[in-house]
Design an enzyme around this catalytic site. Structure first.
Site: not given
Length: 430
Positions: A339, A393, A405
């Site tokens: 990420c 994240h 993402h």
């Protein structure tokens, strides 16, 4: 239970009831007790319907629990992966500090050696053997007091130069000692950070392995549950699977909408509070103005963060070009990403340097509110919505409630709804 399941159960009950109501007619026509269902058979049929209804609810609940378990494992794996990125970043920083400390020691050592050579050279070229007395005696007999004064001045300058050279040797030698201690401490910190990074790497690998193992196990368990669900609903497995997936999509949509509305409500509350503070500050300013005071308000109004420049389009173009690339924890391209590796690479394409760690990316950028999000902004998830240090994240906002993402192991870089998962907690602008 869904509409289709309730219809099937209702039909079964209706058939049973019809059988009971028509039973006396069957007796009159056939006079055969064998055609009349007994009370036990009726109770058993009704019990089967109730049992099937409970079974459907239990199976659906089990499927939901399985999905939740997979989400929790995915979150744990993501946390462990980002913790590894953080530990790796700490080790890289500590290692750089150790290298810089060692370079300072080497420079100080070279300076100390130069100072010693200069002192030795000065001693060689300077008469420091006690001949000054002879020189002074000669000055008194041959040159008189004026010659003596000149020689004394030169001798004093020579002593000052000698003292200066000695002090330089002592100072540079002391620096070598101080920098050596610092270098040893930096090396120890680097070694400790390396061990922590290795531990974090093992933990991330274990978490990802546990997630992947659970995904495989849950796939088989899901098939078995769907087969059981089909049997309980008296429909085909394919139809049960289709119905279950539709129910799950509906639940996910409802959850996303609920999270979005909760965030908007929170945002409106924060905006109302901000407006209240602004009005109080304005009233205070007017009161000071009416009383003849020219002082500024005690709490100046905050200015909104500047909108990111056109480079955001470069970041978005880079991220879109990676769609379909696999997620690999710890990866920062090319061809695979985690990420924070993806957001780092995207903004690097726009000329903005971000660290490969979601927590550090938060602290390296400017916080913004959800209502002021613009394409290119970063969206963060954390285990504690009040603590940015728990971020695990990050995604790249592309507008209209959507983002790009790198989700987790087993999933590719994708465009996804901001609310597809848990509610995001932090928003920033590079």
């Amino acid at each position: 239970m869904g509409r289709r399941g309730r219809g099937i159960v209702g039909a079964a009950i209706a058939v049973t009831a019809t059988t009971v109501l028509l039973a006396p007619l069957a007796v009159a026509d056939h006079d055969d007790d064998a055609d009349i269902p007994s009370k036990h058979q009726i109770d058993e049929a009704q019990g089967h319907v109730v049992s099937a209804e409970r079974s459907v609810e239990a199976i659906e609940a089990e499927l939901a629990r399985a999905d939740d378990h997979l989400e929790q494992l995915a979150m744990a794996a993501e946390m462990a992966s980002e913790a590894y990125n953080g530990a790796l970043l700490t080790w890289q920083s500590a290692r750089a500090d150790a290298v810089a400390a060692r370079e300072r020691v080497e420079r100080a050592g070279r300076n100390a050696a130069l100072a010693r050579r200069q002192l030795a050279g000065y001693l060689v070229t300077t008469d420091s053997s006690g001949a000054d007395l002879t020189t002074f005696s000669t000055a008194l007999t041959e040159g008189g007091p004026r010659r003596l004064l000149r020689d004394l001045t030169e001798a004093d300058a020579s002593r000052r130069t000698l003292d200066s050279r000695l002090q330089e040797v002592r100072a540079t030698s002391r620096l070598v000692e101080v920098y050596s201690v610092q270098a040893e401490a930096a090396l120890a910190d680097s070694q400790q950070a390396r061990r922590a990074a290795e531990t974090a790497r093992r933990q991330a690998a274990d978490a990802v392995a546990a997630q992947q193992s659970a995904v495989a196990e849950m796939a088989d368990e899901r098939k078995a549950l769907l087969a059981e669900l089909a049997d309980a609903q008296r429909i085909s497995v394919a139809l049960a699977t289709q119905r279950q997936e539709a129910l799950e999509r509906r639940r996910a949509e409802h959850r996303r909408e609920r999270l979005r509305l909760e965030m908007l409500a929170q945002q409106r509350q924060e905006e109302r509070e901000q407006r209240r503070l602004e009005l109080l500050a304005l009233a205070e300013q007017r009161q000071n103005s009416d009383s003849g005071s020219t002082s500024l308000p005690s709490s100046p109004l905050p200015t909104p963060p500047p909108v990111s420049s056109g480079t955001a389009s470069d970041a978005l173009a880079f991220a879109r070009a990676q769609l379909g690339d696999p997620y690999v924890w710890g990866a920062a391209g090319p061809g695979s990403w985690d990420c924070s590796g993806l957001t780092m690479g995207a903004w690097a394409n726009a000329g903005v340097a971000l660290p490969h760690y979601s927590v550090a990316q938060y602290y390296s950028t400017t916080p913004v509110s959800y209502s002021s999000l613009q394409p290119g902004d970063l969206i963060f998830w954390s285990s504690d919505a009040s603590d940015p240090d728990t971020i695990f994240h990050v995604g790249l906002y592309i507008g209209s409630g959507m983002m790009i993402h790198a989700p987790r192991t087993g999933r590719d870089v994708e465009v996804q709804d901001v609310w597809y998962w848990e509610s995001p907690d932090f928003f920033t602008r590079p």
